[in-house]
Design an enzyme around this catalytic site. Structure first.
Site, short mmCIF file in Angstrom:
data_model
loop_
_atom_site.label_atom_id
_atom_site.label_comp_id
_atom_site.label_asym_id
_atom_site.label_seq_id
_atom_site.Cartn_x
_atom_site.Cartn_y
_atom_site.Cartn_z
N GLY A 43 0.87 -1.18 0.00
CA GLY A 43 0.00 0.00 0.00
C GLY A 43 0.90 1.23 0.00
N ALA A 44 0.65 2.14 -0.93
CA ALA A 44 1.60 3.24 -1.15
C ALA A 44 1.99 4.01 0.12
CB ALA A 44 1.05 4.16 -2.23
N ARG A 47 10.38 -1.15 -4.55
CA ARG A 47 9.18 -1.20 -5.41
C ARG A 47 9.16 0.06 -6.28
NH1 ARG A 47 3.73 -3.26 -2.94
NH2 ARG A 47 3.44 -3.77 -5.14
N GLN A 66 -5.51 -8.85 -2.65
CA GLN A 66 -5.58 -7.87 -1.55
C GLN A 66 -7.02 -7.53 -1.18
OE1 GLN A 66 -3.61 -7.61 -4.24
NE2 GLN A 66 -1.73 -6.49 -3.83
N ASP A 125 -1.22 4.70 -6.60
CA ASP A 125 0.18 4.64 -6.16
C ASP A 125 0.99 5.78 -6.73
OD1 ASP A 125 -0.80 1.88 -5.59
OD2 ASP A 125 1.26 1.72 -4.86
N ASN A 128 -2.82 2.65 -10.45
CA ASN A 128 -3.23 1.85 -9.30
C ASN A 128 -3.15 0.37 -9.66
OD1 ASN A 128 -4.32 1.78 -6.58
ND2 ASN A 128 -6.23 1.07 -7.47
N LYS A 129 -3.50 -0.47 -8.72
CA LYS A 129 -3.40 -1.93 -8.89
C LYS A 129 -3.98 -2.38 -10.23
CE LYS A 129 -1.70 -4.15 -6.75
NZ LYS A 129 -0.29 -4.52 -7.09
O1 MRU Z 1 0.75 -3.87 -4.61
P1 MRU Z 1 0.07 -3.17 -3.48
O2 MRU Z 1 -0.79 -4.05 -2.66
O3 MRU Z 1 1.05 -2.37 -2.65
O4 MRU Z 1 -0.86 -2.13 -4.21
C1 MRU Z 1 -1.65 -1.28 -3.44
C2 MRU Z 1 -2.63 -0.54 -4.24
O5 MRU Z 1 -2.71 -0.66 -5.43
C3 MRU Z 1 -3.47 0.45 -3.51
O6 MRU Z 1 -4.66 0.65 -4.20
C4 MRU Z 1 -2.71 1.75 -3.43
O7 MRU Z 1 -1.50 1.62 -2.79
C5 MRU Z 1 -3.56 2.79 -2.88
S1 MRU Z 1 -3.02 3.51 -1.40
C6 MRU Z 1 -3.87 3.13 -0.08
#
Ligand code: MRU
Length: 348
Positions: free
Chosen positions: A40-41, A76, A189, A230, A240-241
């Protein structure tokens, strides 16, 4: 609690097992980010800040500071909060005499965490107004149906979350909400973290497969999409994801508002074109060819869902162009996803 090591929740084991991992040096902090013990960012940024503090514990020299910065930055590539947190730490620590760096590093990392909580609460308040407006157009008592992707809840941040912050505030204020939770392959997630968070908070929710969102939108079952990001460009593209873009396309086709919630630390003011300029993380193909879960003995286990010879690719993120985004929900208010909208809101 020893007063110096950093304790994080091992997110790889949720929702089946809540266990705490201790990070005792910068290498462990880097591995925790890379292996997604924390993810999570905003949380990646906060963990990296403490990683720098752990590095200062072993040696507060310029060389160690720079090495820690590079080691953590490499973990990352997509989330820009990581770079933002590391730059903030470096700017604060480098001008200081060595003997002051350790104490300041811990207090600066703590400040980043405290600010994250405040920022997310504040963006939650702005997002709440959107949910209230939607609720006002529905029959009294009818829940607002929100679709979210991945996990942008409290566990992805220090507290509150980004996309989930308005939802928590709505629920706490008595506004009925129901959340469609995308499972979010390959690491799930949504299924393992968002559903767990919402259940613990008592927020009604339903888990869906990643491909179901379009169908639900076609049948009027989604009032609004809210996701995290992110990295956001200065022109309002959001990264984003993986899979977020497809939800935005389906939302556009069905007239469903598509909002993105973000702390301003996820804005990369140096970028204009998200598609061309944002580095997209590619992870191990094993995350696609295998799934993790509880086995019949109640132990966490991994099973293969493909033949051993099947090739797989694992793109972690995608870019949703600003034209598909209804608005950006930030700690300073809601703005249009555009250069003009962002500049006006942040006085740039
Ligand atoms: O790969 P991750 O689980 O770190 O990705 C997280 C996301 O894509 C979230 O949507 C993103 O960080 C939003 S911040 C709360």
């Amino acid at each position: 609690m020893d007063g110096w090591s950093v304790e994080v929740i091992d997110q790889r084991r949720l929702p089946h097992d809540f266990s705490i991992v201790q990070l005792t040096n910068v290498e462990e902090a880097a591995v925790a980010i890379k292996d997604m013990v924390v993810r999570g960012a905003p949380l990646i940024g906060a963990t990296a800040a403490y990683g720098m503090a752990l590095a200062m514990r072993s040696d507060a020299s310029d060389a160690t500071l720079e090495d820690a910065h590079s080691m953590l930055l490499e973990t990352r590539p997509t989330a820009v909060n990581l770079r933002w947190a590391l730059e903030t730490m470096r700017e604060v620590l480098l001008p200081l005499p060595r003997e002051e760096r350790l104490v300041t590093a811990y207090s600066q990392a703590a400040r980043i965490c405290d600010e994250d909580v405040e920022i997310n609460r504040s963006l939650g308040e702005h997002g709440l107004k959107i949910l209230q407006e939607i609720a006002a157009r529905k029959k009294p008592g009818e829940p607002v149906n929100v679709l979210t992707h991945c996990n942008a809840g409290w566990i992805a941040t220090v507290d509150w979350g980004t996309a989930l912050a308005p939802i928590y505030l709505a629920h706490d204020s008595g506004l009925p909400v129901h959340v469609w939770v995308d499972e979010t392959r390959p690491r799930n997630q949504g299924a393992s973290l968002t559903a767990w968070e919402l259940a613990n908070h008592g927020v009604p929710h339903t888990l869906i497969v990643d491909n179901a969102g379009g169908h639900l939108m076609q049948h009027g079952m989604v009032d609004v999409c809210i996701v995290g990001t992110d990295r956001t460009t200065s022109c309002g593209d959001v990264c984003n994801k993986i899979g977020t873009y497809l939800k935005a396309l389906a939302a556009k086709d069905n007239g469903v508002p598509f909002y993105v919630a973000l702390p301003s630390s996820t804005i990369d003011w140096s970028l204009r074109d998200g598609l061309k300029e944002i580095p997209i993380e590619q992870r191990d193909a094993r995350e696609v060819t295998h799934v993790r879960g509880l086995n019949a003995e109640g132990e966490l286990a991994e099973v293969a869902i493909t033949e051993a010879t099947t090739k797989a690719s694992n793109y972690g993120f995608d870019v949703t162009p600003a034209r598909l985004v209804t608005g950006l929900i930030t700690e300073c208010g809601v703005c249009e996803a555009s250069e003009a909208g962002l500049k006006k809101l942040f006085n740039k």
